[in-house]
Design a protein around this motif. Structure first.
Motif, mmCIF file in Angstrom:
data_model
loop_
_atom_site.group_PDB
_atom_site.id
_atom_site.type_symbol
_atom_site.label_atom_id
_atom_site.label_comp_id
_atom_site.label_asym_id
_atom_site.label_seq_id
_atom_site.Cartn_x
_atom_site.Cartn_y
_atom_site.Cartn_z
ATOM 1 N N TRP A 114 0.810 -1.213 0.000
ATOM 2 C CA TRP A 114 0.000 0.000 0.000
ATOM 3 C C TRP A 114 0.845 1.265 0.000
ATOM 4 O O TRP A 114 0.361 2.336 -0.345
ATOM 5 N N GLY A 115 2.117 1.150 0.359
ATOM 6 C CA GLY A 115 2.991 2.319 0.277
ATOM 7 C C GLY A 115 3.083 2.839 -1.147
ATOM 8 O O GLY A 115 3.049 4.056 -1.387
ATOM 9 N N LYS A 116 3.187 1.919 -2.108
ATOM 10 C CA LYS A 116 3.228 2.323 -3.510
ATOM 11 C C LYS A 116 1.894 2.925 -3.947
ATOM 12 O O LYS A 116 1.862 3.884 -4.734
ATOM 13 N N VAL B 197 7.857 3.801 2.636
ATOM 14 C CA VAL B 197 7.623 3.953 1.198
ATOM 15 C C VAL B 197 6.612 5.058 0.935
ATOM 16 O O VAL B 197 6.764 5.869 0.015
ATOM 17 N N ALA B 198 5.566 5.124 1.773
ATOM 18 C CA ALA B 198 4.472 6.065 1.542
ATOM 19 C C ALA B 198 4.834 7.508 1.842
ATOM 20 O O ALA B 198 4.198 8.432 1.319
ATOM 21 N N ALA B 199 5.840 7.734 2.689
ATOM 22 C CA ALA B 199 6.183 9.090 3.115
ATOM 23 C C ALA B 199 6.959 9.834 2.037
ATOM 24 O O ALA B 199 7.731 9.246 1.278
ATOM 25 N N ARG B 200 6.756 11.127 1.992
ATOM 26 C CA ARG B 200 7.539 11.962 1.065
ATOM 27 C C ARG B 200 8.947 12.148 1.602
ATOM 28 O O ARG B 200 9.232 11.884 2.782
ATOM 29 N N ASN B 201 9.854 12.601 0.754
ATOM 30 C CA ASN B 201 11.193 12.962 1.220
ATOM 31 C C ASN B 201 11.073 14.058 2.285
ATOM 32 O O ASN B 201 10.422 15.078 2.061
ATOM 33 N N ARG C 33 4.688 11.811 -4.986
ATOM 34 C CA ARG C 33 5.363 12.614 -3.959
ATOM 35 C C ARG C 33 5.419 11.908 -2.614
ATOM 36 O O ARG C 33 6.421 11.963 -1.909
ATOM 37 N N GLY C 34 4.351 11.264 -2.199
ATOM 38 C CA GLY C 34 4.253 10.705 -0.857
ATOM 39 C C GLY C 34 3.547 11.672 0.083
ATOM 40 O O GLY C 34 3.308 12.841 -0.249
ATOM 41 N N VAL C 35 3.198 11.186 1.266
ATOM 42 C CA VAL C 35 2.428 11.994 2.215
ATOM 43 C C VAL C 35 3.348 12.744 3.168
ATOM 44 O O VAL C 35 4.494 12.363 3.411
ATOM 45 N N ASP C 36 2.818 13.818 3.727
ATOM 46 C CA ASP C 36 3.593 14.635 4.670
ATOM 47 C C ASP C 36 3.662 13.999 6.058
ATOM 48 O O ASP C 36 4.693 14.088 6.734
ATOM 49 N N HIS C 37 2.556 13.393 6.513
ATOM 50 C CA HIS C 37 2.478 12.852 7.870
ATOM 51 C C HIS C 37 1.826 11.473 7.852
ATOM 52 O O HIS C 37 0.866 11.243 7.106
#
Length: 335
Positions: A216-218, A246-250, A227-231
């Motif tokens: 689910w991260g992908k 994987v799901a988090a943004r840089n 981009r991924g999520v902030d929190h």
């Protein structure tokens, strides 16, 4: 007064419904509270089944809310008749967390709120949100403050950011409500399509069934255009942390809260470093966090989601319902 005590060596069959002496009048700086409700947390369940050892005869439950019956000399924050709600760390008022661990936590290192009355320092309680009843207020102590600290206190949540919440327990639903109150986009995960639809009705913008989408991260990255999520409110722990990474943004933030999917396991540290993530472990929060959250609730106006309600004498059945994982939101004990 009526109360529940845990007989050593613990277990749901060791919860005893007993008569105990009423507490005396409040002393200086103290209040007498007629407790009306508590709510269940995973921490309470671990105590009840012996996963967290406690003294023989411990009164469980970290959450408590009820009306103030009397105030001691010098108390200014409460008046008789006020609805008060307990704090998880009665000795942690503000600032950095103290080093005394769980020694003063109600229902763990000290007696909790599975009882009809308690005398405690006024600083061990706060007022409840305006217009809430005791059952609603009793959900704030652990779940509400954990979500608030994870997103706002530690995460410095800002409007327009993207938040991922896991599952449909109290922390995750509070996290969804807080994020929407801040004007954020929310992605929610669950193993149940029915529960996901209920999360959508609460305002979740995107939904992922993690059973049908094990990576689910992908899926989260696709939903955020790569981009991924902030929190992320990380409820699972070791079992779900790799997907959260994987799901988090840089440069994103992961609030490491729960251990529902395991207490230990391999951690992809290279990925954490490569994405320069902020992974912050937390256990609930201070009285100041609770006061800040209640002030925000008074403005935003959201209310907790309550599941089933049980009378105090049926606390063991409430824990069995919790263990079944059929609940959505907070399970309440009426006192």
């Amino acid at each position: 007064m009526k109360a529940i005590q845990i007989a050593a060596p613990a277990g749901l069959d060791a919860l005893r419904f007993v008569d105990l002496p009423d507490p005396g009048p409040p002393g200086p700086g103290e209040i007498l509270v007629r407790l009306r409700a508590s709510s269940l947390n995973y921490h309470d369940y671990l105590v009840a089944i012996g996963g967290i050892p406690t003294a023989d005869g411990r009164i469980p439950m970290s959450d408590g809310a009820g009306e103030v019956l009397a105030v001691g000399e010098g108390v200014k924050d409460f008046a008789v008749g006020d609805l008060a709600v307990s704090t998880f760390f009665p000795l942690w008022q503000d600032g950095d967390a103290p080093d005394d661990g769980f020694t003063g936590v109600p229902g763990d290192g000290a007696d909790g709120y599975a009882r009809e009355m308690v005398v405690a320092p006024a600083t061990a309680f706060t007022r409840a949100p305006r217009g809430w009843d005791a059952a609603e207020a009793a959900t704030i102590t652990c779940a509400g403050v954990t979500a608030w600290r994870g997103l706002v206190g530690d995460g410095a949540l800002k409007g327009g950011e993207t938040v991922l919440v896991q599952g449909t327990g109290g922390v995750s639903i509070y996290g969804l409500q807080i994020a929407k109150a801040f004007g954020c986009t929310v992605i929610a995960t669950s193993s149940s399509d029915e529960k996901l639809e209920r999360l959508k009705a609460l305002g979740a913008d995107s939904l992922i069934n993690y059973k049908s989408e094990p990576e689910w991260g992908k899926a989260v990255r696709k939903l955020t255009d790569g981009r991924g999520v902030d929190h992320i409110l990380e409820i699972g722990g070791a079992g779900t942390l790799p997907q959260s990474i994987v799901a988090a943004r840089n440069g994103g933030h992961i609030a490491l809260i729960g251990v529902l999917a395991g207490v230990a396991g391999p951690v992809p540290t290279v990925a954490i470093m490569g994405k320069q993530l902020k992974v912050i472990g937390l256990t609930v929060g201070s009285r100041r966090h609770q006061l800040d959250m209640i002030r925000a609730i008074d403005v935003a106006g959201y209310r907790p989601v309550l599941d089933k309600r049980f009378p105090l004498e049926h606390l063991a059945d409430a824990f069995r319902h919790q263990a079944s994982n059929r609940h959505f939101g907070k399970i309440v004990v009426d006192i």
